[in-house]
Design a protein around this motif. Sequence first.
Motif, short mmCIF file in Angstrom:
data_model
loop_
_atom_site.label_atom_id
_atom_site.label_comp_id
_atom_site.label_asym_id
_atom_site.label_seq_id
_atom_site.Cartn_x
_atom_site.Cartn_y
_atom_site.Cartn_z
N ASP A 96 33.04 21.28 47.84
CA ASP A 96 32.17 22.26 46.81
C ASP A 96 31.51 23.50 47.25
O ASP A 96 31.30 24.38 46.65
CB ASP A 96 31.11 21.37 45.89
CG ASP A 96 31.66 20.44 45.02
OD1 ASP A 96 32.80 20.84 44.44
OD2 ASP A 96 31.24 19.37 44.68
N SER A 97 31.04 23.33 48.63
CA SER A 97 30.16 24.42 49.22
C SER A 97 31.40 25.43 49.44
O SER A 97 31.14 26.71 49.30
CB SER A 97 29.83 23.72 50.66
OG SER A 97 28.51 23.12 50.60
N THR A 98 32.57 25.16 49.82
CA THR A 98 33.74 26.25 49.98
C THR A 98 33.88 26.76 48.73
O THR A 98 34.16 28.11 48.72
CB THR A 98 35.10 25.62 50.61
OG1 THR A 98 34.51 24.75 51.78
CG2 THR A 98 35.98 26.55 51.13
N ARG A 99 34.15 26.04 47.66
CA ARG A 99 34.05 26.46 46.25
C ARG A 99 33.22 27.71 46.08
O ARG A 99 33.40 28.76 45.04
CB ARG A 99 34.18 25.54 45.09
CG ARG A 99 35.36 24.71 45.16
CD ARG A 99 35.34 23.46 44.09
NE ARG A 99 36.68 22.58 44.02
CZ ARG A 99 36.86 21.50 44.39
NH1 ARG A 99 35.59 20.64 44.19
NH2 ARG A 99 38.06 21.00 44.27
N VAL A 100 31.85 27.59 46.43
CA VAL A 100 30.82 28.26 46.12
C VAL A 100 30.67 29.49 47.05
O VAL A 100 30.47 30.61 46.74
CB VAL A 100 29.49 27.59 45.84
CG1 VAL A 100 28.42 28.53 45.69
CG2 VAL A 100 29.51 26.62 44.68
N TYR A 101 30.53 29.25 48.36
CA TYR A 101 30.61 30.16 49.60
C TYR A 101 31.63 31.11 49.55
O TYR A 101 31.25 32.39 49.36
CB TYR A 101 30.14 29.34 50.73
CG TYR A 101 28.75 28.76 51.03
CD1 TYR A 101 28.00 29.73 52.21
CD2 TYR A 101 28.17 27.89 50.15
CE1 TYR A 101 26.71 29.13 52.12
CE2 TYR A 101 26.92 27.28 50.60
CZ TYR A 101 26.20 28.01 51.57
OH TYR A 101 24.90 27.54 51.60
N GLN A 102 32.84 30.45 49.71
CA GLN A 102 33.92 31.46 50.10
C GLN A 102 34.59 31.81 48.57
O GLN A 102 35.27 32.80 48.44
CB GLN A 102 34.92 30.82 50.85
CG GLN A 102 34.60 30.97 52.37
CD GLN A 102 33.54 29.72 52.70
OE1 GLN A 102 33.62 28.76 52.22
NE2 GLN A 102 32.56 30.34 53.41
N GLY A 103 34.44 30.78 47.56
CA GLY A 103 35.29 31.13 46.53
C GLY A 103 34.55 32.00 45.54
O GLY A 103 35.32 32.53 44.70
N VAL A 104 33.13 32.07 45.84
CA VAL A 104 32.15 32.83 44.67
C VAL A 104 31.30 33.83 45.29
O VAL A 104 31.35 34.89 44.90
CB VAL A 104 31.43 31.96 43.82
CG1 VAL A 104 30.68 32.84 42.80
CG2 VAL A 104 32.38 31.06 42.87
N ALA A 105 30.56 33.37 46.27
CA ALA A 105 29.38 34.16 46.85
C ALA A 105 29.96 35.26 47.59
O ALA A 105 29.58 36.31 47.83
CB ALA A 105 28.35 33.39 47.34
N ARG A 106 30.86 34.76 48.54
CA ARG A 106 31.61 35.57 49.75
C ARG A 106 32.69 36.46 49.08
O ARG A 106 32.67 37.69 49.55
CB ARG A 106 31.99 34.78 50.85
CG ARG A 106 30.90 34.37 51.60
CD ARG A 106 30.19 35.24 52.77
NE ARG A 106 31.25 35.39 53.89
CZ ARG A 106 31.72 36.26 54.52
NH1 ARG A 106 31.02 37.41 54.26
NH2 ARG A 106 32.29 36.22 55.53
#
Length: 203
Positions: A96-106
């Motif tokens: 879920d961190s990857t979904r948010v950090y690289q998938g959305v925020a970055r």
Amino acid sequence: MFITFEGIDGSGKSTQAKALVAALEAAGKPCIWTREPGGSTGAEAIRKLLVEGDPDRWSAETELLLFNAARRDHLEKTIEPALARGAVVVCDRYVDSTRVYQGVARADLREVVDLIHKTMIKREADLTFIIDIDPETSLTRGLARKSGEDRFEDMGLDFQKRLRAGFLDLAAQYPDRCHVIDGAQNVQAVERAIWAAYQGALS
């Protein structure tokens, strides 16, 4: 049972993950605490590449590949063996961190994140706690630690705000698995809320 903790940097999720492990051990349940990136010898080596150094050290695409390389080793060496022997696995961050950090925020890479996860990792958590907190508060906490692992905190307040929005959207997407916990409460109140949600998941 595979339990994960998520949240923005400095949200208190690491403290709460370890508190849950202590509560489970006190209840007589075999369990382990682990973390991402890391949790195995190979993954810990990759961790240093990801959390240290200049914020512009890697592109979001390169980060995505490094995180998944670490996650695959972690899964093979730590998570799956522990689950196979009947332990509860409590993990500080997961996909879920990857979904948010690289998938959305970055970057706008959510479809790629999910495709790689489905192809190479294939395991979701059974239960996820998202510790929600004000981004300004969490950023102050995170930078105050001076841990040397501040690469993502150094991306600034706007980045932390995008992360928070991403985690809340994720919770809405997976309501059966994700429980949002108010991280602005005192530590003991957060622990009680997590334990109550855990007991509810069991039933």
